[in-house]
Design a protein around this motif. Sequence first.
Motif, mmCIF file in Angstrom:
data_model
loop_
_atom_site.group_PDB
_atom_site.id
_atom_site.type_symbol
_atom_site.label_atom_id
_atom_site.label_comp_id
_atom_site.label_asym_id
_atom_site.label_seq_id
_atom_site.Cartn_x
_atom_site.Cartn_y
_atom_site.Cartn_z
ATOM 1 N N ASN A 136 0.818 -1.216 0.000
ATOM 2 C CA ASN A 136 0.000 0.000 0.000
ATOM 3 C C ASN A 136 0.847 1.259 0.000
ATOM 4 O O ASN A 136 0.336 2.362 -0.221
ATOM 5 N N ASP A 137 2.154 1.114 0.264
ATOM 6 C CA ASP A 137 3.075 2.254 0.273
ATOM 7 C C ASP A 137 3.780 2.438 -1.063
ATOM 8 O O ASP A 137 4.687 3.269 -1.179
ATOM 9 N N ILE A 138 3.382 1.668 -2.067
ATOM 10 C CA ILE A 138 3.973 1.827 -3.394
ATOM 11 C C ILE A 138 3.407 3.094 -4.033
ATOM 12 O O ILE A 138 2.203 3.213 -4.248
ATOM 13 N N GLU A 139 4.283 4.049 -4.313
ATOM 14 C CA GLU A 139 3.851 5.328 -4.883
ATOM 15 C C GLU A 139 3.874 5.304 -6.403
ATOM 16 O O GLU A 139 2.992 5.865 -7.068
ATOM 17 N N GLU A 140 4.892 4.654 -6.946
ATOM 18 C CA GLU A 140 5.010 4.535 -8.399
ATOM 19 C C GLU A 140 5.236 3.080 -8.771
ATOM 20 O O GLU A 140 6.058 2.398 -8.172
ATOM 21 N N ASN A 141 4.496 2.629 -9.764
ATOM 22 C CA ASN A 141 4.569 1.238 -10.216
ATOM 23 C C ASN A 141 4.412 1.230 -11.734
ATOM 24 O O ASN A 141 3.376 0.869 -12.275
ATOM 25 N N PRO A 142 5.463 1.683 -12.424
ATOM 26 C CA PRO A 142 5.354 1.901 -13.870
ATOM 27 C C PRO A 142 4.965 0.670 -14.680
ATOM 28 O O PRO A 142 4.339 0.799 -15.739
ATOM 29 N N LEU A 143 5.288 -0.514 -14.191
ATOM 30 C CA LEU A 143 4.928 -1.740 -14.911
ATOM 31 C C LEU A 143 3.624 -2.349 -14.397
ATOM 32 O O LEU A 143 3.232 -3.438 -14.836
ATOM 33 N N ASN A 144 2.968 -1.650 -13.476
ATOM 34 C CA ASN A 144 1.729 -2.189 -12.887
ATOM 35 C C ASN A 144 1.933 -3.603 -12.353
ATOM 36 O O ASN A 144 1.102 -4.502 -12.556
ATOM 37 N N LEU A 145 3.049 -3.780 -11.683
ATOM 38 C CA LEU A 145 3.372 -5.102 -11.141
ATOM 39 C C LEU A 145 2.275 -5.555 -10.188
ATOM 40 O O LEU A 145 1.772 -4.787 -9.370
ATOM 41 N N ASP A 146 1.915 -6.829 -10.303
ATOM 42 C CA ASP A 146 0.911 -7.434 -9.430
ATOM 43 C C ASP A 146 1.647 -8.056 -8.244
ATOM 44 O O ASP A 146 2.169 -9.167 -8.335
ATOM 45 N N ILE A 147 1.725 -7.302 -7.142
ATOM 46 C CA ILE A 147 2.462 -7.746 -5.962
ATOM 47 C C ILE A 147 1.577 -8.704 -5.168
ATOM 48 O O ILE A 147 0.517 -8.324 -4.671
ATOM 49 N N ARG A 148 2.019 -9.943 -5.036
ATOM 50 C CA ARG A 148 1.235 -10.952 -4.324
ATOM 51 C C ARG A 148 1.963 -11.386 -3.055
ATOM 52 O O ARG A 148 3.084 -11.897 -3.112
ATOM 53 N N GLU A 149 1.319 -11.165 -1.924
ATOM 54 C CA GLU A 149 1.880 -11.512 -0.630
ATOM 55 C C GLU A 149 1.531 -12.953 -0.282
ATOM 56 O O GLU A 149 0.379 -13.361 -0.427
ATOM 57 N N MET A 150 2.536 -13.695 0.188
ATOM 58 C CA MET A 150 2.285 -15.085 0.588
ATOM 59 C C MET A 150 3.267 -15.524 1.654
ATOM 60 O O MET A 150 4.276 -14.857 1.890
ATOM 61 N N GLU A 151 2.932 -16.628 2.284
ATOM 62 C CA GLU A 151 3.792 -17.185 3.329
ATOM 63 C C GLU A 151 5.205 -17.359 2.788
ATOM 64 O O GLU A 151 5.419 -17.921 1.708
#
Length: 267
Positions: A163-178
Amino acid sequence: MKKLVSLLLAAALTIPALGSCGSSDDKTIVVAASTAPHAEILEQCKPLMEEKGYTLEIRIMDDYVTPNTATEDGDVDANYFQHQPYLDDFNANNGTHLVSVAKVHYEPYGIYAGVTSSLDALADGAVVAVPNDPTNEARALMLLEANGLITLKEGAGLTATKNDIEENPLNLDIREMEAALLPTVLDEVDIAVINGNYAISSGLKVADALAVEDSASTAAQTYANVLVVKEGNENLDKVKALAEVILSDTIAEYINNTYAGAVVSMK
């Protein structure tokens, strides 16, 4: 009546004491540790502890919760698997009273290839797997930022989440996991940012990573893996003996010669 009293006393003596410590023997220290590299490093400590008159017992616990609860509850004397920010966060969230007694090593985080073989080849919307626990997620995001993939909000630092990502030029899909699952999903994601110990135990080599934390980075300096005990046990002779051994030149040499940069001694 005397016979009844005698029987009751005998029965009382056979009842096991409640809340027993990891080891009631002052010459034995029981340590919970993840398989690699922590338990491997502790194995090298065994003969050095024997020279000091102590027996080191290692209990494998390959998750990020059980070692701390076991140490808090007295089921083990110490644990060795985590870095200081994770320990601080665990104490704050769980009401535990655990303290570090030695900074032993750090494990550079790496970005590992999944279905995409290089950072330059990442497409718009590429899937990036990161650890889901707060301190390790921040570290992963900082490594992505260091490699120009995202920009975090100013000041987010060691507390950053996606949620603290301000710029994401590639629209990366950040997936959190164990964290322990990250090496197992490389064939399902484009890249993954993986904790050093889980990379090692899965056969991944830091030399093969697409990017690795710089040794001078804030993260590398902050996330030293520590030997941990319950508060109040720091000055036990067996704890001080293990702290001395694990910080010895012998163990530092083993760490630096064995892991080829995947684990780096703090000594």
